[in-house]
Design an enzyme around this catalytic site. Structure first.
Site, PDB file in Angstrom:
ATOM      1  N   ASP A 107       0.832  -1.214   0.000  1.00  0.00           N
ATOM      2  CA  ASP A 107       0.000   0.000   0.000  1.00  0.00           C
ATOM      3  C   ASP A 107       0.863   1.259   0.000  1.00  0.00           C
ATOM      4  OD1 ASP A 107      -2.205  -1.588   0.305  1.00  0.00           O
ATOM      5  OD2 ASP A 107      -2.324  -1.293   2.484  1.00  0.00           O
TER       6      ASP A 107
HETATM    7  N1  URA Z   1      -1.343  -5.745   4.119  1.00  0.00           N
HETATM    8  C1  URA Z   1      -1.740  -4.463   4.090  1.00  0.00           C
HETATM    9  O1  URA Z   1      -2.701  -4.103   4.764  1.00  0.00           O
HETATM   10  N2  URA Z   1      -1.066  -3.600   3.325  1.00  0.00           N
HETATM   11  C2  URA Z   1       0.008  -3.957   2.592  1.00  0.00           C
HETATM   12  O2  URA Z   1       0.607  -3.104   1.909  1.00  0.00           O
HETATM   13  C3  URA Z   1       0.410  -5.292   2.642  1.00  0.00           C
HETATM   14  C4  URA Z   1      -0.281  -6.176   3.411  1.00  0.00           C
END
Ligand code: URA
Length: 247
Positions: A107
């Site tokens: 993310d």
């Molecule tokens: N889980 C999440 O919530 N975000 C990520 O970027 C990776 C795993």
């Protein structure tokens, strides 16, 4: 030069142009030529001496590159963003000739270990759900989950109709005064925003999230925004890991 024959869709996917599934679509749509003739049959085998074109553009036979980055927060892990946010590929040296793609996603607000490569075959293997590769995350959680709740994450929780689970959950640190904890989760699945959603399903908010390990790879001394090339041995280990982990 090798005369090994390979399936056309695999050759296209390996060149980094697209995924295997999309490559199949390109073939059936008549957008692929081999030695100047359109080929629409999926099983077609080609050798490295044959000339493959997609939409009239020859596939480049470029060297494979494998990079391990410590992705900073507030950078997107796709190649481009329609909102104009900074992309991880902008952190790479302009001298890098090959166009590389992230292996899966982190993310915008997640930091940590991100692989980037132009090896489409390895990418497809590493992100395919049937390959159970450890991805270890450390979450700073607002609140202190109980043992039972951490166990629940292993058994599986449902969020937006999707079953999400981890293979290990471990409470690393607790700050009772601030009401904050650090929790390590190891995932095999790789669903969208999975860690954040898993904690959300228990009523907790994740304040910070970092991926610390992918398979046998860790961040080592890499600072935020830095990256390094994988060694041939590490690349081989990733291939071996993908092969070993077929469910
Ligand atoms: N889980 C999440 O919530 N975000 C990520 O970027 C990776 C795993």
């Amino acid at each position: 030069m090798s005369m090994k024959e390979e399936r056309l869709q695999k050759v296209i996917a390996n060149s980094g142009v697209t995924s295997r599934r999309k490559a199949e679509q390109l073939i059936t749509e008549g957008r692929v030529k081999v030695n100047g003739s359109i080929v629409t049959e999926l099983g077609t085998k080609v050798t490295s001496q044959q000339n493959v074109e997609v939409d009239g553009i020859p596939l480049e036979k470029e060297d494979k590159v494998y990079l391990l980055m410590n992705k900073p927060r507030r950078v997107i892990s796709t190649v481009e963003d329609d909102k104009g946010r900074k992309a991880v590929t902008e952190l790479l040296s302009p001298e890098l000739d090959q166009r590389v793609y992230p292996v899966g996603r982190l993310d915008y607000d997640t930091s940590g270990l991100l692989l980037l490569t132009n090896d489409g075959e390895l990418t497809n293997q590493l992100i395919h759900p049937k390959y159970s590769i450890d991805k270890v995350y450390v979450a700073k959680v607002k609140g202190i989950p109980t043992k039972e709740e951490l166990l629940k994450l292993k058994k599986g929780v449902t969020h937006d109709g999707e079953r999400l689970k981890c293979v290990r959950s471990k409470l690393l640190e607790v700050d009772k005064k601030k009401g904050i904890s650090m929790v390590e989760l190891t995932l095999h699945q790789g669903k969208n925003r999975q860690v954040r959603r898993m904690f959300e399903s228990l009523g907790y908010q994740v304040e910070k999230l970092k991926r610390e390990r992918f398979g046998g790879l860790t961040l080592g001394n890499l600072q935020s925004g830095e990256y390094r090339a994988l060694t041939p041995h590490e690349v081989k280990e990733l291939y071996d890991l993908a092969a070993r982990n077929v469910k």
